[in-house]
Design an enzyme around this catalytic site. Structure first.
Site, short mmCIF file in Angstrom:
data_model
loop_
_atom_site.label_atom_id
_atom_site.label_comp_id
_atom_site.label_asym_id
_atom_site.label_seq_id
_atom_site.Cartn_x
_atom_site.Cartn_y
_atom_site.Cartn_z
N LYS A 19 6.98 14.83 6.19
CA LYS A 19 5.83 13.32 6.81
C LYS A 19 6.18 11.88 6.23
O LYS A 19 5.50 11.53 7.67
CB LYS A 19 5.03 14.03 5.62
CG LYS A 19 3.88 13.09 5.81
CD LYS A 19 2.87 13.69 4.52
CE LYS A 19 2.99 12.79 3.24
NZ LYS A 19 2.74 11.61 2.99
N ASN A 20 6.92 11.50 5.71
CA ASN A 20 6.00 10.43 5.70
C ASN A 20 7.70 9.59 6.09
O ASN A 20 8.15 8.19 6.47
CB ASN A 20 6.93 10.19 3.77
CG ASN A 20 6.05 10.48 3.77
OD1 ASN A 20 5.08 10.32 3.55
ND2 ASN A 20 5.54 9.90 2.34
N CYS A 118 -4.26 9.44 -0.13
CA CYS A 118 -4.83 10.13 -1.88
C CYS A 118 -5.61 9.10 -2.92
O CYS A 118 -5.31 8.06 -3.32
CB CYS A 118 -3.37 10.46 -2.45
SG CYS A 118 -3.01 11.66 -1.76
N ARG A 123 -3.68 0.42 -3.81
CA ARG A 123 -2.69 0.89 -2.82
C ARG A 123 -3.03 -0.66 -1.96
O ARG A 123 -3.46 -0.11 -0.67
CB ARG A 123 -2.45 2.14 -2.27
CG ARG A 123 -2.65 3.44 -3.46
CD ARG A 123 -2.89 4.83 -2.87
NE ARG A 123 -0.99 4.50 -2.14
CZ ARG A 123 -0.46 6.17 -1.29
NH1 ARG A 123 -1.26 7.14 -0.75
NH2 ARG A 123 0.58 5.79 -0.81
N ASP A 308 7.20 10.70 -6.00
CA ASP A 308 5.98 11.92 -5.35
C ASP A 308 7.16 13.07 -5.75
O ASP A 308 5.83 14.38 -5.21
CB ASP A 308 6.46 11.41 -3.46
CG ASP A 308 5.33 10.62 -3.20
OD1 ASP A 308 4.75 10.00 -3.50
OD2 ASP A 308 5.95 10.72 -1.54
N ARG A 400 -2.23 17.74 4.10
CA ARG A 400 -1.61 16.57 4.98
C ARG A 400 -0.46 16.47 4.60
O ARG A 400 0.76 15.97 5.28
CB ARG A 400 -2.25 15.66 3.55
CG ARG A 400 -4.00 15.63 3.12
CD ARG A 400 -4.37 14.21 2.95
NE ARG A 400 -3.67 13.41 2.83
CZ ARG A 400 -3.25 12.45 2.49
NH1 ARG A 400 -3.38 12.28 1.09
NH2 ARG A 400 -2.02 11.34 3.21
C1 UD1 Z 1 5.24 5.47 0.74
C2 UD1 Z 1 4.76 6.40 1.04
C3 UD1 Z 1 4.11 7.89 0.25
C4 UD1 Z 1 4.97 6.98 -1.59
C5 UD1 Z 1 5.48 5.70 -1.15
C6 UD1 Z 1 6.41 5.51 -2.92
C7 UD1 Z 1 4.78 7.62 2.97
C8 UD1 Z 1 3.74 7.55 4.42
N1 UD1 Z 1 3.54 7.47 1.99
O1 UD1 Z 1 3.95 5.24 0.96
O2 UD1 Z 1 4.53 9.46 -0.04
O3 UD1 Z 1 4.72 7.96 -3.18
O4 UD1 Z 1 6.02 5.59 -0.37
O5 UD1 Z 1 8.00 5.83 -2.35
O6 UD1 Z 1 5.25 6.56 3.79
N2 UD1 Z 1 1.69 -2.41 -3.07
C9 UD1 Z 1 1.20 -3.53 -2.97
N3 UD1 Z 1 0.81 -4.10 -2.12
C10 UD1 Z 1 1.29 -3.61 -0.61
C11 UD1 Z 1 2.14 -2.60 -0.54
C12 UD1 Z 1 2.73 -1.39 -1.64
O7 UD1 Z 1 0.81 -3.78 -4.05
O8 UD1 Z 1 1.35 -4.18 0.34
C13 UD1 Z 1 1.95 -1.49 -3.77
C14 UD1 Z 1 1.01 0.81 -4.14
O9 UD1 Z 1 -0.27 -0.32 -4.19
C15 UD1 Z 1 1.97 0.95 -4.31
C16 UD1 Z 1 3.86 0.20 -4.65
O10 UD1 Z 1 3.39 -0.40 -4.10
O11 UD1 Z 1 1.86 0.71 -6.56
C17 UD1 Z 1 4.74 1.28 -3.51
O12 UD1 Z 1 3.78 1.36 -2.51
P1 UD1 Z 1 4.72 1.78 -1.29
O13 UD1 Z 1 5.88 1.98 -1.12
O14 UD1 Z 1 4.01 0.90 -0.01
O15 UD1 Z 1 3.93 2.69 -0.85
P2 UD1 Z 1 3.79 3.69 0.81
O16 UD1 Z 1 4.23 2.98 2.08
O17 UD1 Z 1 2.02 3.66 0.65
#
Ligand code: UD1
Length: 422
Positions: A19-20, A118, A123, A308, A400
């Protein structure tokens, strides 16, 4: 989903496409002007369908060819697309933010209602926006909608990510693909899904240098070409079934895995005394007479233990012999599943970012709610081992991320049944 627990799983299943990985790789089509992007091994999931609808709404023509051997999606991209993202679709999932970088790079503007996803804590997408601003974008947020535009083209430059965010790395890699000059992004996420995105960008003509050192270099190009790429196997899905096999003391094989992608989990399973054998692209789980030993886990960006997989691991550790701990370092509020597992007889206490899991003799089936995608998977795993019947409500979260989870579990001998609202 109704689950009659206590049956050891047996048999062989194949992992779905990740998915990711699929979601960002699908967004690559927004870098095209004319031409097609063909993706193989695209899983059939709610989030993937949401992305398909979102891309269609922007003007991409999409053809899906699914049969037993492949699940192919072809994106036929016209010369011009809309750059205003549908509010209803954007709010359905956080990954809708992945269209920001490619649309801005290709059209010089984009408006994106802030995404949902989720409920696992705050986030934000501040790192995505900061990087795009450094590349020359002007960004405003009004009434929950991100409006971004750039005069001329985005400009390649050196960007340092304060945290190796998966989504920010992906968005900025796509943005850099059509920027002028070279972009170097430092402290990037190193998840295998990033390699898959790099491969997809290369297949449409973007030179991407990714050396596993924490940096990526991308030379922006004028125009992308058509291309074809395969979505990698879903490491999180694979681990969900591995844990389902372990918790039921089953004997199962999972095919189409990349063992190096699940190293952190295998290390912890080895420490806990689980019996398994890894071959080239397959894992076999064996039954054992012993309960799992307790282990301590800290979630970290890749190659650390994936956030995850921690809820599913917690379900298995709920039946271990002794006290395990899980420290969550990536997301806030990722322990909502604990109270649901406790309703089944688990003994999990949450203290800030740490779950303290005291192993119990047995779990009992009852009505529980999937509070998010991976929480749902954890409850299903627990239900497979519990005495009596477990009913997992709010399965919408599970769809999802898990393709045909009912059918896959049934093929492994589990007694599961979908309710009318699933
Ligand atoms: C992706 C995955 C999700 C997984 C996560 C971490 C997808 C679609 N989803 O989510 O399943 O759990 O990686 O492996 O690929 N953060 C900030 N600012 C930002 C971006 C992120 O503070 O601009 C924080 C988030 O709130 C979170 C952490 O960084 O606490 C990790 O987020 P991130 O690595 O961006 O995860 P996703 O890309 O949302």
């Amino acid at each position: 989903m109704k689950i009659n627990g206590g049956i050891p799983l047996h048999g062989t299943i194949k992992t779905q496409g990740a998915k990711n990985a699929a979601l960002p790789v699908m967004a690559v089509c927004l870098l095209l002007r004319g031409g097609t992007l063909t993706l193989d091994n695209v899983p059939e999931l709610y989030d993937v369908n949401t992305m398909i609808e979102l891309l269609k709404d922007l003007g991409v023509e999409i053809k899906i060819n699914r049969d037993e051997k492949n699940s192919q999606v072809i994106f036929k991209v016209p010369e011009d697309l809309k750059w205003e993202v549908s509010e209803t679709l954007a709010r359905k999932m956080r990954a809708s933010s992945l269209v920001l970088g490619p649309l801005l790079a290709n059209y010089g503007r984009v408006s994106l209602p802030l995404p949902g996803g989720c409920s696992i804590g705050a986030r934000p997408i501040d790192l995505h926006l900061k990087g795009l601003k450094q590349m020359g974008a002007e960004i405003e947020i009004a009434n929950g909608v991100v409006h971004a535009q750039v005069k001329g083209k985005l400009r390649g430059r050196r960007i340092y990510l304060d945290f190796p965010s998966v989504g920010a790395t992906e968005n900025l890699m796509m943005a850099a693909s059509l920027a002028t000059g070279e972009t170097i992004i430092e402290n990037i996420a190193r998840e295998p899904e990033i390699d898959n995105l790099a491969a997809a960008l290369r297949c449409v003509g973007v030179p991407v240098e990714l050396e596993g050192t924490g940096d990526v270099r991308i030379k922006g190009i004028e125009k992308t070409s058509s291309g074809r790429e395969r979505v990698i196997p879903d490491r999180i899905e694979a681990c969900t079934y591995i844990l389902a096999g372990i918790i039921t003391n089953g004997h199962i094989k999972i095919e189409d895995i990349v063992p190096s992608h699940i190293d952190a989990i295998l290390a912890k399973l080895e420490e806990s005394g689980a019996k398994f054998k890894v071959k080239k692209n397959m894992i076999e789980i064996f039954p054992t007479k012993k309960k799992l030993h307790p282990v301590s886990i800290k979630t970290m960006p890749y190659p650390g233990f994936p956030t995850d997989s921690q809820p599913q691991m917690a379900a298995a550790l709920a039946l271990a012999r002794g006290v395990s701990t899980i420290e969550e370092n990536v997301f806030q509020a990722r322990f909502l599943y604990a109270q649901e597992l406790n309703r089944m007889g688990a003994d999990i206490q949450i203290s800030r970012d740490v779950a303290i899991i005291r192993g119990v003799e047995k779990l009992q089936g009852t009505l529980v709610k999937a509070t998010d995608l991976r929480a749902g998977a954890a409850l299903i795993i627990a239900g497979l081992a519990a005495e009596g019947q477990t009913v997992v409500d709010d399965m919408v979260h599970v769809w999802r991320g898990y393709e045909a989870i009912d059918k896959k579990l049934k093929s492994l001998g589990a007694q599961v049944e979908l309710g009318v609202n699933s």
